[in-house]
Design an enzyme around this catalytic site. Structure first.
Site, PDB file in Angstrom:
ATOM      1  N   HIS A   1       0.816  -1.221   0.000  1.00 29.40           N
ATOM      2  CA  HIS A   1       0.000   0.000   0.000  1.00 29.40           C
ATOM      3  C   HIS A   1       0.847   1.265   0.000  1.00 29.40           C
ATOM      4  O   HIS A   1       0.310   2.360  -0.198  1.00 29.40           O
ATOM      5  CB  HIS A   1      -0.943   0.009   1.211  1.00 29.40           C
ATOM      6  CG  HIS A   1      -2.003  -1.046   1.143  1.00 29.40           C
ATOM      7  ND1 HIS A   1      -2.895  -1.141   0.101  1.00 29.40           N
ATOM      8  CD2 HIS A   1      -2.282  -2.073   1.979  1.00 29.40           C
ATOM      9  CE1 HIS A   1      -3.700  -2.173   0.315  1.00 29.40           C
ATOM     10  NE2 HIS A   1      -3.351  -2.761   1.422  1.00 29.40           N
TER      11      HIS A   1
ATOM     12  N   ASP B   1      -2.697 -10.214  -2.857  1.00 34.53           N
ATOM     13  CA  ASP B   1      -3.306  -9.818  -1.588  1.00 34.53           C
ATOM     14  C   ASP B   1      -4.782  -9.472  -1.840  1.00 34.53           C
ATOM     15  O   ASP B   1      -5.159  -9.083  -2.949  1.00 34.53           O
ATOM     16  CB  ASP B   1      -2.560  -8.574  -1.057  1.00 34.53           C
ATOM     17  CG  ASP B   1      -2.992  -8.161   0.337  1.00 34.53           C
ATOM     18  OD1 ASP B   1      -2.257  -8.453   1.284  1.00 34.53           O
ATOM     19  OD2 ASP B   1      -4.077  -7.529   0.462  1.00 34.53           O
TER      20      ASP B   1
ATOM     21  N   HIS C   1      -6.365  -6.943  -0.866  1.00 35.36           N
ATOM     22  CA  HIS C   1      -6.520  -5.503  -1.097  1.00 35.36           C
ATOM     23  C   HIS C   1      -5.684  -5.052  -2.303  1.00 35.36           C
ATOM     24  O   HIS C   1      -4.602  -5.596  -2.552  1.00 35.36           O
ATOM     25  CB  HIS C   1      -6.075  -4.712   0.143  1.00 35.36           C
ATOM     26  CG  HIS C   1      -6.819  -5.073   1.384  1.00 35.36           C
ATOM     27  ND1 HIS C   1      -6.368  -6.052   2.252  1.00 35.36           N
ATOM     28  CD2 HIS C   1      -7.978  -4.615   1.897  1.00 35.36           C
ATOM     29  CE1 HIS C   1      -7.234  -6.165   3.261  1.00 35.36           C
ATOM     30  NE2 HIS C   1      -8.217  -5.305   3.072  1.00 35.36           N
TER      31      HIS C   1
ATOM     32  N   ASP D   1      -4.762 -12.664   2.878  1.00 36.63           N
ATOM     33  CA  ASP D   1      -6.034 -12.185   3.440  1.00 36.63           C
ATOM     34  C   ASP D   1      -7.191 -12.478   2.487  1.00 36.63           C
ATOM     35  O   ASP D   1      -8.311 -12.047   2.712  1.00 36.63           O
ATOM     36  CB  ASP D   1      -5.983 -10.707   3.837  1.00 36.63           C
ATOM     37  CG  ASP D   1      -5.220  -9.832   2.858  1.00 36.63           C
ATOM     38  OD1 ASP D   1      -5.059  -8.637   3.168  1.00 36.63           O
ATOM     39  OD2 ASP D   1      -4.791 -10.321   1.800  1.00 36.63           O
TER      40      ASP D   1
HETATM   41  N1  LIG Z   1     -11.907  -2.445   9.279  1.00 33.97           N
HETATM   42  C1  LIG Z   1     -10.639  -2.815   8.686  1.00 33.97           C
HETATM   43  C2  LIG Z   1     -10.021  -1.635   7.947  1.00 33.97           C
HETATM   44  C3  LIG Z   1      -8.653  -2.032   7.433  1.00 33.97           C
HETATM   45  N2  LIG Z   1      -8.001  -0.950   6.728  1.00 33.97           N
HETATM   46  C4  LIG Z   1      -6.631  -1.233   6.300  1.00 33.97           C
HETATM   47  C5  LIG Z   1      -6.470  -2.549   5.631  1.00 33.97           C
HETATM   48  C6  LIG Z   1      -5.020  -2.766   5.213  1.00 33.97           C
HETATM   49  C7  LIG Z   1      -4.774  -4.128   4.597  1.00 33.97           C
HETATM   50  C8  LIG Z   1      -3.349  -4.371   4.324  1.00 33.97           C
HETATM   51  S1  LIG Z   1      -2.989  -5.832   3.404  1.00 33.97           S
HETATM   52 ZN   LIG Z   2      -4.492  -6.950   2.307  1.00 33.25          ZN
END
Ligand SMILES: NCCCNCCCCCS
Ligand SMILES: [Zn+2]
Length: 343
Positions: free
Chosen positions: A159, A195, A197, A284
């Protein structure tokens, strides 16, 4: 397969994550790395090596010098201002405001971040540097002839933009490894982010370049983090037009559907004919992950690893997300074992 691991990951030990209006125990916790390491050893995946020290130069091939300097000093600045808690960004340049660097620490935290869930405290900079060294050591092993290497990175990196932290990420380990390949004469490098995200930082870093192909499969940003990047119409710009690919899926996507996107990604990679491959490995996507909504099973990670090996490329894996800590070891190491032929 060799694994690179640094005990210095534990210098990143924040106690807070802003979530749902509360300061919770961070999802991105030290036990994630320890659990994966234990599984690596339990499965005798291969040698576990400490990282070599590469200094800040390879990091600055991807991140701006002012951002690196900020991360190095921001905790001390925060403490010097007498702030009682951990350093958390709380103010950003909204629409119509100015993207200029203020003097005040609250302004500087906002200028260098895009999200508020990523607290900073003492040791964060040290851990982030160690994580980049882990990725660079894995890259060096592969450049020296290993078919693949597992960079057990913590904190994660995908990120992080050239000058933005967020999503638990500070230095973009996958981008740093890819740039190291480029600096060592590898003409084309592909980065595949699996991932849950979107790898917004990785996309942004290489968005106008055609020497590094960036691909990400992820949850619909209309519904999940990072919310403001990762849509399928983002295909690159200028020289980079056609060298970014986003593949977006809805809630409850199983491997049978997700793997169709993986196939599209693998075909694009084969077409690009890279000299090296970096896999930004988040698990994830797991069916039990607490902050995600795909439905991959632990066995699916074996299949994923097998498919990645079929690309036939020198491969660096950088550990990214995965927040079901009980399952993260099996899931991450399954990818490596699948890559090595385990079914
Ligand atoms: N309620 C959860 C919000 C998470 N926000 C950041 C997520 C980062 C993932 C990194 S792989
Ligand atoms: Zn992630």
């Amino acid at each position: 397969m060799k694994t690179i691991f640094s005990p210095l990951h534990s210098r990143r030990h924040v106690k807070t994550e802003l979530d749902g209006g509360l300061l919770i125990e961070p999802h991105e916790k030290p036990s994630r790395a320890e659990t994966i390491l234990a599984r690596v050893k339990d499965q005798a995946l291969g040698e576990v090596l400490p990282p070599e020290e590469f200094g800040l130069e390879p990091i600055k091939r991807v991140h701006t010098a002012d951002y690196v300097a900020f991360l190095e000093t921001c905790w001390d600045e925060w403490v010097a201002e007498g702030k009682p808690g951990e350093a958390i960004p709380a103010v950003w340049a909204g629409r119509g405001m100015r993207h200029r660097l203020p003097k005040d620490i609250d302004g500087r935290l906002g200028y260098y971040s895009f999200a508020a869930e990523t607290s900073i405290s003492d040791g964060t900079f040290e851990a982030a540097c160690a994580s980049a060294n882990v990725a660079l050591t894995a890259q060096r092993l592969v450049a020296n002839g290993e078919r693949a290497a597992f960079a057990l990175c913590r904190p994660p990196g995908h990120h992080a933009h050239a000058d933005l932290f967020g999503g638990y990420c500070f230095f973009n380990n996958a981008a740093i490894a890819a740039q190291a390949f480029r600096d060592q004469g590898y003409g084309r490098v592909a980065i595949l982010d699996v991932d849950f995200h979107h790898g917004n930082g990785t996309q942004a870093i290489f968005y106008n370049r055609n020497d590094v192909l960036t691909i990400s499969l992820h949850g619909d940003p209309d519904l999940v983090f990072p919310h403001f990047l990762g849509f399928e119409d983002e295909t690159g710009e200028a020289d980079g037009e056609g060298y970014n690919l986003n593949i977006v899926y809805p809630p409850n996507t199983p491997y049978s559907i997700w793997s169709q996107g993986l196939e599209t990604a693998c075909q694009r990679i084969a077409e690009f004919k890279p000299d090296a491959l970096v896999i930004a490995l988040g698990v994830d996507t797991f069916e039990e992950d607490p902050i995600s909504f795909f439905k991959l099973t632990s066995d699916d990670y074996l299949t994923l690893g097998q498919r990645l090996e079929q690309l036939g490329l020198p491969t660096v894996f950088t550990m990214e997300g995965g927040y079901d800590v009980d399952a993260i070891g099996v899931n991450a190491v399954n990818v490596m074992q699948g890559f090595e032929g385990k079914t």
